[in-house]
Write a protein that holds these residues in place. Structure first.
Motif, PDB file in Angstrom:
ATOM      1  N   SER A 205      10.984 -20.249  -1.271  1.00  0.00           N
ATOM      2  CA  SER A 205      10.863 -20.531  -1.862  1.00  0.00           C
ATOM      3  C   SER A 205       9.990 -19.881  -2.795  1.00  0.00           C
ATOM      4  O   SER A 205      10.511 -19.644  -4.525  1.00  0.00           O
ATOM      5  N   ARG A 206       8.879 -19.584  -2.763  1.00  0.00           N
ATOM      6  CA  ARG A 206       8.165 -19.118  -3.258  1.00  0.00           C
ATOM      7  C   ARG A 206       8.470 -17.343  -4.432  1.00  0.00           C
ATOM      8  O   ARG A 206       8.247 -16.993  -5.124  1.00  0.00           O
ATOM      9  N   SER A 207       8.739 -16.190  -3.069  1.00  0.00           N
ATOM     10  CA  SER A 207       9.042 -15.471  -3.403  1.00  0.00           C
ATOM     11  C   SER A 207      10.581 -15.823  -4.653  1.00  0.00           C
ATOM     12  O   SER A 207      10.395 -14.844  -6.120  1.00  0.00           O
TER      13      SER A 207
ATOM     14  N   PRO B 187      -1.374 -20.797  -8.051  1.00  0.00           N
ATOM     15  CA  PRO B 187      -2.267 -19.666  -7.976  1.00  0.00           C
ATOM     16  C   PRO B 187      -1.963 -19.014  -6.740  1.00  0.00           C
ATOM     17  O   PRO B 187      -2.558 -20.122  -6.201  1.00  0.00           O
ATOM     18  N   PRO B 188      -3.150 -17.783  -6.250  1.00  0.00           N
ATOM     19  CA  PRO B 188      -3.228 -17.226  -5.816  1.00  0.00           C
ATOM     20  C   PRO B 188      -3.887 -17.759  -4.369  1.00  0.00           C
ATOM     21  O   PRO B 188      -3.742 -17.991  -3.308  1.00  0.00           O
ATOM     22  N   ARG B 189      -4.945 -18.462  -4.830  1.00  0.00           N
ATOM     23  CA  ARG B 189      -5.625 -19.339  -3.202  1.00  0.00           C
ATOM     24  C   ARG B 189      -4.792 -20.562  -2.803  1.00  0.00           C
ATOM     25  O   ARG B 189      -4.778 -20.693  -1.488  1.00  0.00           O
ATOM     26  N   ARG B 190      -4.306 -21.253  -4.104  1.00  0.00           N
ATOM     27  CA  ARG B 190      -3.430 -22.432  -2.730  1.00  0.00           C
ATOM     28  C   ARG B 190      -1.758 -21.616  -3.047  1.00  0.00           C
ATOM     29  O   ARG B 190      -1.970 -22.300  -1.271  1.00  0.00           O
ATOM     30  N   LEU B 191      -1.701 -20.937  -3.267  1.00  0.00           N
ATOM     31  CA  LEU B 191       0.079 -20.070  -1.979  1.00  0.00           C
ATOM     32  C   LEU B 191      -1.122 -19.698  -0.806  1.00  0.00           C
ATOM     33  O   LEU B 191      -0.162 -20.041  -0.332  1.00  0.00           O
ATOM     34  N   PHE B 192      -2.210 -18.925  -0.729  1.00  0.00           N
ATOM     35  CA  PHE B 192      -2.677 -18.398   0.705  1.00  0.00           C
ATOM     36  C   PHE B 192      -2.987 -19.828   1.726  1.00  0.00           C
ATOM     37  O   PHE B 192      -1.745 -19.827   2.908  1.00  0.00           O
TER      38      PHE B 192
ATOM     39  N   LEU C  88       3.824 -12.574  -1.273  1.00  0.00           N
ATOM     40  CA  LEU C  88       3.404 -11.547  -0.015  1.00  0.00           C
ATOM     41  C   LEU C  88       2.223 -12.701  -0.222  1.00  0.00           C
ATOM     42  O   LEU C  88       1.371 -12.423   0.833  1.00  0.00           O
ATOM     43  N   VAL C  89       1.250 -13.261  -1.224  1.00  0.00           N
ATOM     44  CA  VAL C  89       0.089 -14.137  -0.726  1.00  0.00           C
ATOM     45  C   VAL C  89       0.065 -14.845  -0.426  1.00  0.00           C
ATOM     46  O   VAL C  89      -0.403 -15.381   1.448  1.00  0.00           O
ATOM     47  N   SER C  90       1.672 -15.534   0.097  1.00  0.00           N
ATOM     48  CA  SER C  90       2.131 -16.574   0.810  1.00  0.00           C
ATOM     49  C   SER C  90       2.148 -16.313   2.370  1.00  0.00           C
ATOM     50  O   SER C  90       1.886 -17.015   2.856  1.00  0.00           O
ATOM     51  N   LEU C  91       2.968 -15.550   2.212  1.00  0.00           N
ATOM     52  CA  LEU C  91       3.060 -13.964   3.969  1.00  0.00           C
ATOM     53  C   LEU C  91       1.503 -13.919   3.983  1.00  0.00           C
ATOM     54  O   LEU C  91       1.524 -14.116   5.733  1.00  0.00           O
TER      55      LEU C  91
END
Length: 215
Positions: A30-32, A109-114, A41-44
């Motif tokens: 869903s993110r990709s 944002p990246p922090r939330r995705l991570f 990638l950040v979520s991964l």
């Protein structure tokens, strides 16, 4: 060190489980698809850290537990096989929805995705059961080095899961376009993954029977 049969078994199960639809795959796809490859990638990365948390936590506890109560391995093997059978059914049952269906998701944002990737994995019952009920049954108490065996086998699972998920993140957009409007392709994917998980579950039960017969 882990035996070759244990390595093959863990890799096979890890491959079957990572390819079956679940919270991690749904989140990464869903993110990709919805926010782009970088977001995937950040979520991964968050998902990978979640695997490491399970790897360290489970093995530190299990190394002590199985040394004191080795008879738990049989119960764990049965529980793991039953879970694989349940997962196989949920994969092939009617009414399933493709994890590659395009969905609208908010841009984060990246922090939330991570963090979302990390929490998705930590709260994923499939991963919890994998480390608690499935991987431990491949540990050979007679070979010693229970902690080392657990870390090696868990590390192999992480390698398989991260590699496959990385390929999924990179190809998510193309796959989504390919399967959209092609229900037959989705059905083939689900049946193949369900059958693989079912075979693995039956193999685990039969191996337990063989060990008992020899003993």
């Amino acid at each position: 060190m882990a035996e070759q049969s244990a390595v093959v078994g863990v890799v096979s199960i890890a491959l079957g489980m990572v390819l079956s639809p679940g919270p991690n795959m749904m989140h990464l796809v869903s993110r990709s698809v919805g926010q782009g490859r970088r977001a995937g990638l950040v979520s991964l990365a968050g998902v990978a850290v979640g695997f490491l948390v399970y790897l360290v936590g489970a093995n530190l506890g299990l190394a002590v537990l199985f040394t004191a109560l080795p008879e738990l391995l049989t119960a764990i093997k049965v529980a793991g096989a039953l879970y694989l059978l349940w997962l196989a059914w949920t994969t092939i049952r009617p009414g399933g929805v493709s994890v590659f269906a395009v969905r609208d998701v908010p841009a984060d944002p990246p922090r939330r995705l991570f963090t979302m990737g990390l929490m998705t994995n930590l709260l994923n019952p499939k991963i919890a059961i994998l480390y608690i009920s499935i991987i431990p049954q491949f540990i050979n108490l007679e070979s010693g080095g229970i902690l080392v065996q657990g870390l090696v086998l868990g590390g192999l699972q992480i390698l398989v899961a991260v590699s496959v998920n990385l390929a999924i993140v990179v190809a998510a957009g193309a796959i989504a376009g390919l399967v959209t409007g092609r229900p037959t392709w989705l059905l083939v994917q689900r049946v193949a993954m369900g059958a693989l998980l079912g075979v693995l579950a039956i193999s685990l039960v039969l191996s337990d029977v063989e060990i008992a017969a020899v003993g």
